[in-house]
Design an enzyme around this catalytic site. Structure first.
Site, PDB file in Angstrom:
ATOM      1  N   GLY A 727       0.826  -1.310  -0.055  1.00  0.00           N
ATOM      2  CA  GLY A 727      -0.079  -0.088   0.118  1.00  0.00           C
ATOM      3  C   GLY A 727       0.895   1.228  -0.056  1.00  0.00           C
ATOM      4  O   GLY A 727       2.176   1.314   0.449  1.00  0.00           O
ATOM      5  N   GLU A 730       0.590   6.366   2.539  1.00  0.00           N
ATOM      6  CA  GLU A 730       0.826   7.025   3.690  1.00  0.00           C
ATOM      7  C   GLU A 730       2.302   7.690   3.540  1.00  0.00           C
ATOM      8  O   GLU A 730       2.508   8.598   3.776  1.00  0.00           O
ATOM      9  CB  GLU A 730       0.441   6.412   4.844  1.00  0.00           C
ATOM     10  CG  GLU A 730      -0.796   6.353   5.264  1.00  0.00           C
ATOM     11  CD  GLU A 730      -1.202   5.520   6.436  1.00  0.00           C
ATOM     12  OE1 GLU A 730      -1.180   4.321   6.146  1.00  0.00           O
ATOM     13  OE2 GLU A 730      -1.716   5.794   7.493  1.00  0.00           O
TER      14      GLU A 730
HETATM   15 MO1  MOS Z   1      -4.733   5.725   7.785  1.00  0.00          MO
HETATM   16  S1  MOS Z   1      -4.142   7.174   9.264  1.00  0.00           S
HETATM   17  O1  MOS Z   1      -4.393   4.245   8.482  1.00  0.00           O
HETATM   18  O2  MOS Z   1      -6.074   6.380   7.128  1.00  0.00           O
END
Ligand code: MOS
Length: 769
Positions: A727, A730
């Site tokens: 993913g 982040e």
């Molecule tokens: Mo993220 S802070 O796991 O949406």
């Protein structure tokens, strides 16, 4: 692709038109790793996509909360008499008459553990103390403001200084040790070069476009919750507990979500209150937070104060690394902002200590916000690294290259796939780092001073359990379904790509159904794990559906493959054919289904978590990246702009470049906000988050944004299963803020250790044109 080939490939330049956002080249034609427009795009851009608050029903009523105007104390009385006589008012709940709301136990995570309207105690400004439900939103608003509340206020604390006295690290009630090795105190004390600095990051509030909202609709003892949720399955599990009803009596629907950034991971009290009010009234009820409520009632990234001590040799070898931090939390929960997420393994050092402490404040509970812990943590660590490079008179890229390690020194495991070094090298090359003159204020563009800064990024690469159904339909389409959700990251499209890749059915003919807790349980959209988690189960389901199809092909009278061994068949380009012959020799798969009188061939897919199908447990699994930033500083008018960002991400294999670039560029934008603008300010007079609106809570606009150049190493992570994808929601935010403050230092000579950077911080700069 070999890494060297990859380097040649990305260094051959991009074919994208010049624009603010430079989109990198991707391998052509393949369904995986190409540019696939979002399959949900047309529904969103034409307004067909329904978000939680878009659901309307006959007899729908509207809920509006009454919120505390003190930050601490007791409620003496709530007088709803006048309010209840106003037009349209249906119900007013407070702690004296609210129906039972239970605590959430294990098996689900809730955002605020204290049930709403529990008692007469107030812990923070804005806390829900009553709920008004009326025929219209306007009537509910009017009645909510007519509820009279008397308080006995107590002292409260919203101080931004987190230097509260607490026991020593490791002692009862003191900060806990998160990670340690060697003797970091002794090694620091004896180090010839030392950095010892405190960095602070402010409270930040998630501001997704779409506000939190719930629409609760009861039919008998069953409830459907239309919710803006990053995790419909967790939401269901929690609501079953707090409402005290069986899980099978709840359905949570989140078809479309206007993002969440972590604020929508776990249920907030509005969802519970909405369900309770709807049950009591036996009418559908809608509870949508107004923007200002989102600053007190649905989480924030907590303030952090972080002391980093680095002990080094003159050649840059790191002898000791200490990262001791604390964050504020609420009176009602202990939420840790794990600032040391990346610290134990980012750089090679024999001696290390990471410790984490909590400080209580009268504010609503914090919650994860994009890259929780790592993002503020890397601001501190990477700022200290920049300070160390300057003290050593070393190039900051060279310093980091010299401290790279392919072993996670916090646990001794090799990294599954770590290419931080390549991120730095590719980024330096793309950015033109070799042309950097390290002297402060030495680089000019006309009347502007240029500052160049760099920082590393890291974020965990998790993968959980997931289920999925795939059905190959007799009309030439396929349907994939899972109780995960797409918060705007591209999950719908990525799932369609995997089905298409396995079957040859074109992406536009794959119908993906998500955002319904009654579907086979899928992952939360959180922790950058949804893609890595869901796609192995999609692959498994697609393969199972193919098996069903091929079984029908050999068992159906009249099928060209009747009587053959199913193992001799394959599905390629959506055609069933003999494995040893070309797909063209076969027949379209829907023809097989029609002959077999089957509406569809179904398959159920399941996948385990990280290490379930690989040797992953013996490896350390993280994503990495490098951020290169240019700022322009105009000392004549004290104007600072971020003008250029090059970001290079080692995020495993990239399934779809369009949403992937979008994720990283969006995160860079958020990083500009973190570095220069964002801060939630709690009024010391009353605890109110006073900048609870888009006029006063500043986020970057297009005019504030730099040219953003996103690159992916695109190296599959062998421990993540067949596709090797991690993913990337982040990682793109990590490292942006420290790269910006490093660039600011380079331009101005001012080291900002407390975010956001303010113009006032830079006025003492001695750099003049
Ligand atoms: Mo993220 S802070 O796991 O949406």
């Amino acid at each position: 692709m070999m890494f060297s080939e990859y380097l040649d490939f990305i260094q051959s330049g991009t074919n994208a038109p010049a624009s603010t956002l430079t989109v990198p080249s991707a391998p052509p034609s393949a369904i995986i790793g190409n540019y696939i427009p979002r399959i949900d795009g047309p529904r969103k851009t034409t307004g067909v996509a329904a978000y939680a608050a878009d659901y309307n029903f006959p007899r729908l009523a509207y809920a509006v909360p009454v919120r505390s105007t003190i930050a601490s104390g007791k409620i003496l009385s709530i007088d709803s008499a006048a309010a209840s006589k106003l037009p349209g008012v249906l119900l007013i709940l407070d702690h004296s008459n609210v129906p039972a709301i239970f605590k959430s136990g294990s098996g689900g995570r809730i955002s605020e553990s204290r049930p709403p309207l529990s008692d007469d105690t107030v812990y923070y400004w804005g806390q829900y103390i009553a709920l008004v439900v009326a025929e219209t939103l306007e009537q509910a608003n009017a009645a909510a403001s007519a509820v009279r509340v008397r308080y006995a206020p107590d002292k409260f604390n919203v101080s931004t200084s987190l230097d509260d006295p607490m026991p020593a690290i490791g002692a009862e009630g003191g900060p806990r040790i998160v990670s340690h090795r060697g003797d970091s105190d002794a090694a620091f004390a004896s180090a010839p070069v030392q950095i010892d600095a405190v960095y602070t990051t402010p409270a930040e509030t998630h501001n997704p476009m779409e506000m939190h909202a719930t629409v609760a609709v009861w039919k008998g003892d069953k409830v459907t919750l239309y919710e803006s949720s990053q995790g419909v399955v967790n939401h269901l599990n929690v609501m079953a507990q707090v409402l005290g009803i069986p899980k099978e009596n709840i359905d949570v629907i989140s078809r479309f979500i206007g993002s969440g950034f972590g604020g929508k991971l776990f249920p907030w009290p509005h969802s519970t209150l909405c369900a309770v009010a709807a049950r009591q009234l036996n009418r559908p009820v809608k509870f949508m937070l107004a923007r200002d409520m989102m600053f007190s009632n649905s989480g924030h990234r907590p303030r952090t104060e972080q002391r980093v001590r680095l002990g080094a040799m003159p050649d840059g070898k790191l002898l000791s690394l200490q990262h001791d931090y604390r964050n504020h939390t609420s009176l009602v929960d202990n939420v840790t902002e794990n600032c040391g997420e990346a610290t134990p393994f980012l750089y090679s050092t024999a001696n290390l200590r990471v410790s984490s402490g909590l400080v209580k404040r009268n504010i609503g509970s914090p919650t994860p916000m994009r890259g929780p812990g790592a993002v503020p943590g890397l601001y501190a660590l990477e700022s200290a690294m920049d300070e160390l490079a300057i003290k050593l008179n070393m190039d900051p890229v060279q310093l980091r290259l010299g401290l790279d390690t392919l072993t996670d020194e916090s646990n001794g495991k090799p990294f599954s796939s770590r290419h931080l070094k390549e991120c730095l090298q590719v980024g330096a090359d793309k950015f033109g780092w070799s042309k950097r003159n390290p002297a402060i204020g030495s680089m000019r563009d006309g009347d502007l001073i240029l500052g160049w800064g760099v920082a590393c990024a890291s974020w965990g690469a998790g993968r959980g359990v997931s289920q999925c159904n795939v059905s190959l339909r007799d009309d030439g389409t396929a349907r994939a379904s899972s109780a995960t959700q797409d918060i705007g990251t591209g999950t719908y499209t990525v799932i369609a790509q995997v089905v298409s890749d396995r079957t040859g059915i074109p992406v536009e003919k794959v119908d993906v159904v998500l955002g319904d807790s009654s579907l086979p349980p899928g992952p939360m959209s959180g922790g950058s794990t949804a893609t890595a988690t869901v796609i192995p189960s999609v692959m498994d389901a697609a393969d199972a559906a193919i098996k069903t199809l091929l079984a029908a092909a050999v068992s159906t009278n009249g099928s060209p493959f009747f009587g053959r061994d199913a193992a001799s068949l394959a599905l390629t380009n959506a055609r069933v054919h003999l494995k040893d012959q070309s797909p063209d020799s076969g027949v379209p798969y829907e023809q097989v289904l029609k002959l077999a009188k089957l509406a569809g061939a179904d398959g159920e897919g399941k996948s385990g978590g990280y290490g379930s199908d690989t040797d992953g447990k013996n490896f350390s699994n993280h994503s990495f990246g490098a951020q290169f930033v240019e700022v322009q500083w105009d000392p004549g008018i004290a104007r600072l702009r971020v003008s250029r960002v090059v970001t290079v991400i080692d995020g495993g294999r990239i399934i779809n470049y369009l949403p992937a670039v979008n994720q990283i560029a969006g995160a860079v934008v958020m990083g500009v906000g973190m570095a220069l603008f964002e801060e939630t300010i709690y009024d010391p007079n009353n605890g109110h988050a006073i900048n609870d609106n888009f006029a006063d809570y500043i986020v970057p606009t297009s005019a504030d944004l730099p040219a953003i150049d996103v690159h992916f190493l695109d190296i599959p992570d062998p421990m993540m299963g067949h596709y090797g994808a991690r993913g990337i929601g982040e990682i793109g935010l990590a490292g942006v803020a420290p790269a910006i403050t490093a660039a600011v230092y380079h331009a101005t000579g001012i080291r900002v250790r407390s975010l956001p950077v303010r113009i006032e911080d830079l006025l003492p700069s001695k750099v003049l044109v």
